[in-house]
Design a protein around this motif. Structure first.
Motif, PDB file in Angstrom:
ATOM      1  N   LYS A  25       0.825  -1.217   0.000  1.00 50.24           N
ATOM      2  CA  LYS A  25       0.000   0.000   0.000  1.00 50.24           C
ATOM      3  C   LYS A  25       0.856   1.263   0.000  1.00 50.24           C
ATOM      4  O   LYS A  25       0.663   2.164  -0.813  1.00 50.24           O
ATOM      5  CB  LYS A  25      -0.940  -0.007   1.217  1.00 50.24           C
ATOM      6  CG  LYS A  25      -1.904  -1.173   1.226  1.00 50.24           C
ATOM      7  CD  LYS A  25      -2.717  -1.237   2.487  1.00 50.24           C
ATOM      8  CE  LYS A  25      -1.927  -1.632   3.719  1.00 50.24           C
ATOM      9  NZ  LYS A  25      -1.356  -2.994   3.650  1.00 50.24           N
ATOM     10  N   SER A  26       1.792   1.309   0.942  1.00 53.37           N
ATOM     11  CA  SER A  26       2.602   2.525   1.061  1.00 53.37           C
ATOM     12  C   SER A  26       3.488   2.695  -0.164  1.00 53.37           C
ATOM     13  O   SER A  26       3.732   3.809  -0.619  1.00 53.37           O
ATOM     14  CB  SER A  26       3.458   2.470   2.325  1.00 53.37           C
ATOM     15  OG  SER A  26       2.631   2.291   3.454  1.00 53.37           O
ATOM     16  N   THR A  27       3.949   1.568  -0.700  1.00 57.37           N
ATOM     17  CA  THR A  27       4.774   1.635  -1.905  1.00 57.37           C
ATOM     18  C   THR A  27       3.970   2.235  -3.054  1.00 57.37           C
ATOM     19  O   THR A  27       4.447   3.086  -3.792  1.00 57.37           O
ATOM     20  CB  THR A  27       5.256   0.221  -2.293  1.00 57.37           C
ATOM     21  OG1 THR A  27       5.895  -0.353  -1.145  1.00 57.37           O
ATOM     22  CG2 THR A  27       6.219   0.265  -3.460  1.00 57.37           C
ATOM     23  N   PHE A  64       6.157   7.994   3.277  1.00 55.99           N
ATOM     24  CA  PHE A  64       5.036   8.333   4.161  1.00 55.99           C
ATOM     25  C   PHE A  64       5.078   7.602   5.493  1.00 55.99           C
ATOM     26  O   PHE A  64       4.447   8.014   6.445  1.00 55.99           O
ATOM     27  CB  PHE A  64       3.706   8.073   3.450  1.00 55.99           C
ATOM     28  CG  PHE A  64       3.609   8.873   2.185  1.00 55.99           C
ATOM     29  CD1 PHE A  64       3.534  10.254   2.241  1.00 55.99           C
ATOM     30  CD2 PHE A  64       3.669   8.257   0.948  1.00 55.99           C
ATOM     31  CE1 PHE A  64       3.489  11.011   1.081  1.00 55.99           C
ATOM     32  CE2 PHE A  64       3.619   9.008  -0.215  1.00 55.99           C
ATOM     33  CZ  PHE A  64       3.534  10.390  -0.151  1.00 55.99           C
ATOM     34  N   ASP A  65       5.777   6.477   5.549  1.00 54.63           N
ATOM     35  CA  ASP A  65       5.970   5.807   6.833  1.00 54.63           C
ATOM     36  C   ASP A  65       7.046   6.598   7.565  1.00 54.63           C
ATOM     37  O   ASP A  65       8.210   6.212   7.606  1.00 54.63           O
ATOM     38  CB  ASP A  65       6.410   4.351   6.640  1.00 54.63           C
ATOM     39  CG  ASP A  65       5.255   3.474   6.138  1.00 54.63           C
ATOM     40  OD1 ASP A  65       4.094   3.901   6.258  1.00 54.63           O
ATOM     41  OD2 ASP A  65       5.523   2.379   5.643  1.00 54.63           O
ATOM     42  N   ALA A  66       6.636   7.721   8.138  1.00 48.67           N
ATOM     43  CA  ALA A  66       7.611   8.711   8.576  1.00 48.67           C
ATOM     44  C   ALA A  66       8.314   8.351   9.874  1.00 48.67           C
ATOM     45  O   ALA A  66       9.446   8.754  10.109  1.00 48.67           O
ATOM     46  CB  ALA A  66       6.911  10.057   8.746  1.00 48.67           C
ATOM     47  N   ILE A  75       6.913  -1.273   8.310  1.00 42.12           N
ATOM     48  CA  ILE A  75       5.480  -1.484   8.473  1.00 42.12           C
ATOM     49  C   ILE A  75       4.809  -0.137   8.724  1.00 42.12           C
ATOM     50  O   ILE A  75       5.427   0.762   9.280  1.00 42.12           O
ATOM     51  CB  ILE A  75       5.270  -2.442   9.674  1.00 42.12           C
ATOM     52  CG1 ILE A  75       3.909  -3.091   9.607  1.00 42.12           C
ATOM     53  CG2 ILE A  75       5.479  -1.750  10.988  1.00 42.12           C
ATOM     54  CD1 ILE A  75       3.757  -4.170  10.651  1.00 42.12           C
ATOM     55  N   THR A  76       3.569   0.002   8.275  1.00 40.75           N
ATOM     56  CA  THR A  76       2.832   1.223   8.591  1.00 40.75           C
ATOM     57  C   THR A  76       2.111   1.013   9.912  1.00 40.75           C
ATOM     58  O   THR A  76       1.465  -0.019  10.104  1.00 40.75           O
ATOM     59  CB  THR A  76       1.801   1.535   7.486  1.00 40.75           C
ATOM     60  OG1 THR A  76       2.467   1.589   6.234  1.00 40.75           O
ATOM     61  CG2 THR A  76       1.116   2.867   7.741  1.00 40.75           C
ATOM     62  N   ILE A  77       2.247   1.973  10.825  1.00 39.34           N
ATOM     63  CA  ILE A  77       1.572   1.857  12.113  1.00 39.34           C
ATOM     64  C   ILE A  77       0.275   2.654  12.101  1.00 39.34           C
ATOM     65  O   ILE A  77      -0.773   2.158  12.455  1.00 39.34           O
ATOM     66  CB  ILE A  77       2.490   2.313  13.275  1.00 39.34           C
ATOM     67  CG1 ILE A  77       3.647   1.325  13.420  1.00 39.34           C
ATOM     68  CG2 ILE A  77       1.700   2.405  14.578  1.00 39.34           C
ATOM     69  CD1 ILE A  77       4.679   1.688  14.467  1.00 39.34           C
ATOM     70  N   ILE A  94      -5.302   8.549   2.060  1.00 41.88           N
ATOM     71  CA  ILE A  94      -5.106   8.072   3.422  1.00 41.88           C
ATOM     72  C   ILE A  94      -4.508   6.678   3.340  1.00 41.88           C
ATOM     73  O   ILE A  94      -5.175   5.726   2.935  1.00 41.88           O
ATOM     74  CB  ILE A  94      -6.455   8.032   4.173  1.00 41.88           C
ATOM     75  CG1 ILE A  94      -7.148   9.406   4.093  1.00 41.88           C
ATOM     76  CG2 ILE A  94      -6.265   7.603   5.609  1.00 41.88           C
ATOM     77  CD1 ILE A  94      -8.647   9.347   4.311  1.00 41.88           C
ATOM     78  N   ASP A  95      -3.237   6.571   3.684  1.00 42.22           N
ATOM     79  CA  ASP A  95      -2.542   5.289   3.599  1.00 42.22           C
ATOM     80  C   ASP A  95      -2.750   4.545   4.914  1.00 42.22           C
ATOM     81  O   ASP A  95      -2.232   4.936   5.950  1.00 42.22           O
ATOM     82  CB  ASP A  95      -1.045   5.538   3.339  1.00 42.22           C
ATOM     83  CG  ASP A  95      -0.255   4.242   3.274  1.00 42.22           C
ATOM     84  OD1 ASP A  95      -0.865   3.183   2.999  1.00 42.22           O
ATOM     85  OD2 ASP A  95       0.964   4.289   3.504  1.00 42.22           O
ATOM     86  N   ALA A  96      -3.520   3.469   4.880  1.00 48.62           N
ATOM     87  CA  ALA A  96      -3.866   2.753   6.113  1.00 48.62           C
ATOM     88  C   ALA A  96      -2.891   1.612   6.365  1.00 48.62           C
ATOM     89  O   ALA A  96      -2.296   1.082   5.437  1.00 48.62           O
ATOM     90  CB  ALA A  96      -5.282   2.211   6.012  1.00 48.62           C
ATOM     91  N   PRO A  97      -2.718   1.227   7.631  1.00 47.80           N
ATOM     92  CA  PRO A  97      -1.871   0.079   7.932  1.00 47.80           C
ATOM     93  C   PRO A  97      -2.610  -1.230   7.657  1.00 47.80           C
ATOM     94  O   PRO A  97      -3.830  -1.298   7.780  1.00 47.80           O
ATOM     95  CB  PRO A  97      -1.588   0.233   9.424  1.00 47.80           C
ATOM     96  CG  PRO A  97      -2.720   1.029   9.962  1.00 47.80           C
ATOM     97  CD  PRO A  97      -3.268   1.855   8.840  1.00 47.80           C
TER      98      PRO A  97
END
Ligand code: GTP
Ligand code: MG
Lengths: 615, 265
Positions: A25-27, A64-66, A75-77, A94-97
């Motif tokens: 997702k974040s990619t 965005f995974d800052a 990992i996205t938290i 909105i990038d969700a985990p």
């Protein structure tokens, strides 16, 4: 690649990116920004430098995974809101985990989205959270979505792999009638079908991810629905008494007659107020935060829903719902929660847990005594006092709710059915009576000012021989001695007159007597009196009797006083409870204090009397 | 201007929720463009009134014109202005040469924490925007802070359907962020649309530079720009790909992340 888009956006659309952990997702979000030239200058270089420094391979996700923790674990938290403008539209992405540990964060992100992209890893296929997220999107009301099959580079860009996933996932979605707008094969890492069409998958003719965003529609139908205007607050900063709130459906115009539910109070919109708007608007519609004044100073409070009379919301004390639970501890029967629906807050309990929904296998019926964190369940909820609401199938905002456990929002859900309660008939009677009620030129607040108090009812409950009548008499005497207009309404007094036509042999004898008693009380309340009730028990359970009277006199303030022998629990909704033998004078004074606290007895403050309109 | 109206409606809703739920509420006002828009939105929400105090955390290193502007607006709009300052740290000689993080923490974060503690505020409204930096992008509208004022970003409360976190254990407080969905361009569009008075430091006054973001004088650099009107700012921003806070020293490396975990705004 096209450069940073400079055209002025006409509208803005919220898109959430969901899917199983690590499915990319974040990619995808990073790639989308990079390939559309939407990253601030130097941002890519900054992240690349950090990666080099730490000897890590560059990941688009790091854009965005800052948080350090996020980058360390890959990992996205928590969700990130990011912005980009494309073809005259602004997108809030909105990038969700995806990790199940952070489901509540995914839900927070998805709940504010107007459309979604759901990612599935081509190599891993449909996984647990792919299904859960798909189901939750539908529960959260996000009906516009596309499925993105990612990492096609890892399966040699093969069509059969894509087709297999498409078939499996469409079947799953079909069980709850969700239909994706697109199924798109992509490689986020390599940039295939993100912003540019891929040369590696000529078998796919459909839109890219970027094209798909443009195909999502901005929803506009809500203002064509019947009016729903949940009251948020009542302001009296200056001479105006302004009712503030946000219209969640429909339109409202100056001159409209509004009905407030569940109180059934009615009044006409006199003006729509604004600051720095000239001329003041004559009309407002769904989505707008407004303030209105009414032609009459009716007592209405936060939480009521204003509508037009031809389409009022439902009212009940029980609802059937679909709920997802995010609480630290499980949802249990018997525990007290607070239900929040639009601006209303009301204590509630779980009456029935019908089943736990297994999102991996929807056909499974699971019985349970509690709902664990991250589970979805079908429940019946019972609220402490009548709730105005809609079914989520017809109204979005007034058809959904959250549950608060102690300090935390712990669950959210949608209302699927009204559960009929005992009071339904009387509630409808009260509603029709209020609509049809004719008044003279004297308004209730004129009476209140003259009398020094608002009208109310002090409702005594408790089993026989607990001193109810005795205390009620003290209260009446004390009020009158204090120059208030109070009247003791003795239930027995109706028997020979108003109730003379009733036969004790009739099975509805008792409930009909209560109904008539309640109507008489309502009439007296309308004269501006404080009614002190000694309705005894009419031969039916006092709790049921009290509820019937409450329904009929609503929305007058009810001060419920329960008298019991020592050791008994008071019924719900009790304001004051006296157990065992009492100092009756002290008890009566305490009731008067409660009347003051509730704003019924007006306290002279300086020379000007002040009426408190909303409690 | 439909999207501006939508942003305004959401912010007004949030402000009204805050006012309803918090007895000890205050709004942070730095006189910058964001918090001034926020202040204006409060006047929208409450029909010309601002029913809570405005806090200014004065580091003593602000550009003097900012203080003049503050006092003028406070008078004209009849604001209840509360100024907080970490006098102790200043007396001990705190300044940016001792380290920017140290200085920001002492003169801003700690000054604000002291003010919050001293006055017992349980709700603080701030003009933070998600597009300012990547940690703010992860904020909630209603964001709890623990007893030390710290932000536990790993465990943020759920926030759905305009239902916000308004209940919290004693000793903690909530930060309220009505501007989260606004971008820098939206702020200027709104300033223009509503004709909100702003400081001319944001405009080129003849030397070919202007401030894009206002902080303390030593740590905020003007940018090269010939924008002399709000319209010109908007055109310039549409073309620009430089981050807004590029002129702010705190944002280098992981500076902002560290500051914000410790309670920085
Ligand atoms: N080969 C290949 N790898 C990919 C692709 N997309 C993402 N990845 C890799 O998959 C891993 C996870 O990617 P992320 O973007 O962090 O996944 P995510 O879905 O955001 O993960 P969470 O947010 O933690 O749920 C990273 O190592 C990416 O480089 C792709 O298209 N092809
Ligand atoms: Mg991610």
């Amino acid at each position: 690649m096209t450069q940073h888009d400079q055209t002025k956006p006409q509208e803005s659309l919220n898109i959430v990116i969901v899917g199983h952990v690590d499915h990319g997702k974040s990619t995808l979000v990073g790639r989308l920004y990079a390939d559309t030239g939407s990253l601030p200058e130097g941002k890519l270089e900054k992240v690349q430098a950090i990666c080099r420094q730490q000897g890590k391979e560059f990941e688009y996700a790091f854009l965005f995974d800052a948080f350090l923790e996020e980058q360390e674990q890959g990992i996205t938290i928590d969700t990130a809101r990011t912005f980009f403008i494309w073809n005259g539209r602004q997108y809030i992405i909105i990038d969700a985990p995806g990790h199940k540990e952070f489901l509540k964060n995914m839900i927070s992100g998805a709940a504010r989205a107007e459309a979604a992209l759901l990612l599935i890893d081509a190599l891993e296929g449909v996984r647990e959270q792919s299904k859960k997220h798909g189901y939750l999107l539908s529960l959260l009301g996000v009906t516009q979505f596309a499925v993105v099959v990612n990492k096609m580079d890892l399966v040699g860009y093969r069509q059969d792999v894509f087709d297999g996933i498409e078939k499996e996932y469409r079947e799953f979605l079909g069980q709850f009638r969700a239909v994706p707008q697109q199924m798109i094969p992509v490689s986020a890492k390599m940039g295939d079908n993100i912003a540019v069409r891929s040369g590696n998958m000529n078998w796919y003719q459909g839109p890219t991810v970027l094209d798909t965003l443009a195909l999502f529609k901005k929803e506009q139908v809500r203002s064509e629905q019947p009016l729903r205007f949940p009251l948020q607050d009542v302001y009296k900063f200056d001479a105006r008494r302004i009712l503030a709130g946000r219209i969640t459906a429909g339109r409202l115009k100056v001159g409209d007659q509004l009905v407030f539910s569940p109180s059934n109070k009615t009044a006409v919109v006199q003006s729509i107020e604004g600051f720095n708007v000239d001329p003041p608007p004559a009309e407002a519609q769904a989505g707008q935060s407004v303030g209105i004044t009414l032609d009459e100073q009716i007592f209405v409070e936060r939480g009521e829903i204003a509508s037009h009379r031809d389409s009022v919301p439902l009212v009940s004390t029980a609802v059937r719902v679909n709920l997802f639970w995010m609480g630290r501890r499980p949802l249990e029967k018997g525990r007290k929660y607070v239900l929040r629906l639009a601006t209303r807050e009301v204590p509630c309990e779980v009456a029935v847990i019908h089943r736990i929904i297994d999102t991996a296998d929807l056909a499974q019926l699971q019985e349970s005594q509690s709902v664990a964190r991250n589970q979805v369940a079908e429940l019946t909820l019972r609220v402490k006092s009548p709730l105005a609401f809609d079914l989520s199938s017809s109204f979005e905002s007034t058809g959904r709710f959250v549950l608060v456990d102690e300090y935390d929002i712990s669950g959210g859900g949608i209302i699927t059915e009204l559960v009929h309660d005992e009071q339904e008939g009387l509630r409808e009677e009260a509603r029709q009576r209020e609509y049809a009620w004719l008044t003279g030129d004297v308004r209730s607040e004129d009476r209140a000012l003259q009398y020094g108090h608002r009208a109310a009812i002090v409702l005594f409950t408790g089993s026989a021989q607990t001193g109810k009548t005795f205390l009620a008499r003290r209260v009446e005497a004390l009020l009158v001695a204090d120059s208030r207009h109070a009247y003791l309404l003795e239930g027995e007094n109706l028997l020979q007159g108003l109730d003379a036509d009733l036969s004790a042999a009739d099975p509805s004898f008792a409930s009909e007597r209560v109904r008539r008693y309640g109507e008489v009380a309502r009439l007296l309340i309308d004269t501006g009196l404080i009614v002190v009730s000694t309705s005894k028990t009419f031969g039916i359970n006092y709790q049921r009797m009290a509820e019937m009277i409450r329904t009929l006199v609503q929305p007058a303030p009810v001060i419920a006083v329960h008298m019991s022998r020592a050791g008994e629990e008071p019924p719900p909704n009790t304001d004051l409870h006296f157990a065992g033998p009492q100092d009756f004078d002290a008890a009566a004074r305490q009731i008067l204090e409660e009347l003051k606290k509730r704003g019924v007895l007006i306290q002279p403050s300086g020379t000007k009397t002040h009426i408190q309109y909303s409690i | 201007m439909k999207h501006l109206r939508q942003l305004e409606d959401q912010s007004v809703y949030i402000l009204r929720e805050a006012y309803k739920h918090f007895n000890h509420l205050a709004m942070l006002w730095s006189m910058g463009k964001d918090s001034t828009v926020l202040l204006w939105l409060a006047r929208k929400a409450f029909f010309g009134h601002v029913p809570f105090p405005l806090l200014h955390v004065d580091t003593s290193y602000k550009i003097p014109a900012m203080i003049e502007y503050r006092d003028r607006i406070a008078r004209e709009w009849r604001l209840n202005l509360v100024v907080g300052q970490n006098k102790e740290a200043l007396a001990a000689g705190m300044n940016h040469t001792l380290g920017r993080d140290v200085c920001c923490t002492a003169l801003k974060t700690n000054a604000m924490k002291n003010l919050v503690e001293e006055r017992g505020y349980t709700g603080i409204i701030l003009g933070v925007r998600a597009d300012e930096d990547s940690t703010r992008a992860k904020e909630r509208y209603f964001s709890p802070r623990d007893k030390h004022g710290d932000w536990d970003f790993r465990d943020q409360p759920p926030e759905l359907w305009d239902q916000f976190k308004t209940t919290f254990p004693p000793g903690t407080h909530i930060r309220i962020h009505p501007l989260l969905d606004w971008t820098e361009i939206n702020i200027w569009e709104y300033i223009k649309h509503e004709n909100i008075p702003f400081m001319d430091l944001y405009l080129d006054r003849g030397d070919g530079t202007r401030y894009r973001s206002l902080g303390c004088a030593p740590c905020t650099m003007p940018i090269k720009s010939t924008a002399k009107t709000v319209d010109e700012i908007i055109v310039e921003l549409r073309k620009s790909t430089v981050a807004e806070r590029a002129g702010r020293a705190q944002d280098a490396g992981r500076g902002m992340e560290m500051l914000r975990k410790k309670g920085y705004m």
